[in-house]
Design a protein around this motif. Structure first.
Motif, short mmCIF file in Angstrom:
data_model
loop_
_atom_site.label_atom_id
_atom_site.label_comp_id
_atom_site.label_asym_id
_atom_site.label_seq_id
_atom_site.Cartn_x
_atom_site.Cartn_y
_atom_site.Cartn_z
N SER A 102 -3.66 -9.20 -11.23
CA SER A 102 -3.56 -10.08 -12.40
C SER A 102 -3.34 -11.53 -11.98
O SER A 102 -3.85 -12.45 -12.62
CB SER A 102 -2.45 -9.60 -13.34
N VAL A 156 -1.16 -14.13 -2.62
CA VAL A 156 -1.62 -12.81 -2.21
C VAL A 156 -2.07 -12.93 -0.75
O VAL A 156 -2.72 -13.90 -0.38
CB VAL A 156 -2.79 -12.33 -3.10
N THR A 163 -9.19 -9.31 0.89
CA THR A 163 -9.19 -9.96 -0.42
C THR A 163 -10.05 -11.21 -0.44
O THR A 163 -10.85 -11.40 -1.35
CB THR A 163 -7.74 -10.31 -0.83
N LYS A 191 -5.14 -8.58 3.16
CA LYS A 191 -4.86 -7.28 2.54
C LYS A 191 -6.14 -6.74 1.90
O LYS A 191 -6.90 -7.47 1.29
CB LYS A 191 -3.78 -7.47 1.47
N LYS A 209 -8.36 -2.50 -2.12
CA LYS A 209 -7.89 -1.21 -2.64
C LYS A 209 -6.37 -1.08 -2.55
O LYS A 209 -5.78 -0.28 -3.27
CB LYS A 209 -8.57 -0.07 -1.92
N ASP A 210 -5.72 -1.87 -1.68
CA ASP A 210 -4.27 -1.81 -1.51
C ASP A 210 -3.51 -2.79 -2.40
O ASP A 210 -2.28 -2.84 -2.36
CB ASP A 210 -3.89 -2.07 -0.04
N LEU A 211 -4.22 -3.59 -3.20
CA LEU A 211 -3.56 -4.58 -4.06
C LEU A 211 -2.84 -3.89 -5.21
O LEU A 211 -3.31 -2.89 -5.76
CB LEU A 211 -4.58 -5.56 -4.64
N THR A 212 -1.69 -4.45 -5.60
CA THR A 212 -0.96 -3.94 -6.76
C THR A 212 -1.54 -4.57 -8.03
O THR A 212 -2.30 -5.53 -7.95
CB THR A 212 0.54 -4.28 -6.66
N GLU A 213 -1.15 -4.04 -9.19
CA GLU A 213 -1.63 -4.58 -10.47
C GLU A 213 -1.19 -6.02 -10.66
O GLU A 213 -1.93 -6.84 -11.21
CB GLU A 213 -1.11 -3.74 -11.64
N ASP A 214 0.04 -6.34 -10.21
CA ASP A 214 0.55 -7.71 -10.35
C ASP A 214 -0.29 -8.69 -9.53
O ASP A 214 -0.59 -9.80 -9.98
CB ASP A 214 2.03 -7.78 -9.90
N GLU A 215 -0.67 -8.27 -8.31
CA GLU A 215 -1.47 -9.13 -7.46
C GLU A 215 -2.87 -9.34 -8.05
O GLU A 215 -3.40 -10.45 -8.03
CB GLU A 215 -1.57 -8.53 -6.05
N ALA A 273 -10.52 -3.21 -7.91
CA ALA A 273 -10.14 -4.33 -8.77
C ALA A 273 -11.37 -4.84 -9.52
O ALA A 273 -12.47 -4.86 -8.98
CB ALA A 273 -9.54 -5.45 -7.93
#
Length: 124
Positions: free
Chosen positions: A54, A39, A15, A43, A46-52, A2
């Protein structure tokens, strides 16, 4: 990986810990940002989604961090130096500002002890 505020966050960390790589964000603010962005703070980055990611970006934008914070800090120090406050004079002399002793410590700021050349002793 990220990327927030042009800082590459370490992917193998949680995070809330990874956010501390950004200047101006500590542990408590990192936890608060995760909570506000909804969020999971445990977590891995590296496991975060794009939405998280942003959502985290949007939350971090609400705070003064990185370049703006560094600039603001430097301007505050310059202002103290200009008005010749006690802290300002300590900054000018490159001495500790917050009341630390200087007779025995503060070598990191003052540098290594200076050796003055010895006078030659005249023999009798």
């Amino acid at each position: 990986m990220a990327r927030i505020k042009n800082i590459e966050l370490p992917g193998n960390k949680h995070t809330e810990i990874g956010l501390t790589a950004i200047y101006g964000i500590g542990r408590s603010l990192g936890t608060q940002i995760c909570k506000d962005a909804k969020v999971d703070p445990t977590k891995k980055i590296k496991d975060l989604t794009e939405d998280e990611v942003s959502a985290l970006r949007k939350e971090v934008d609400k705070y003064i961090v990185e370049g703006d914070l560094r600039r603001e800090t430097q301007l505050n120090i310059k202002a103290k130096m200009e008005i010749n406050s006690y802290e300002g004079t300590r900054h000018k002399k490159n001495l500790p500002v917050r009341g630390q002793r200087t007779s025995r410590n503060a070598r990191t700021r003052k540098g290594r002890g200076k050796v003055v050349a010895n006078k030659k002793k005249v023999g009798k």
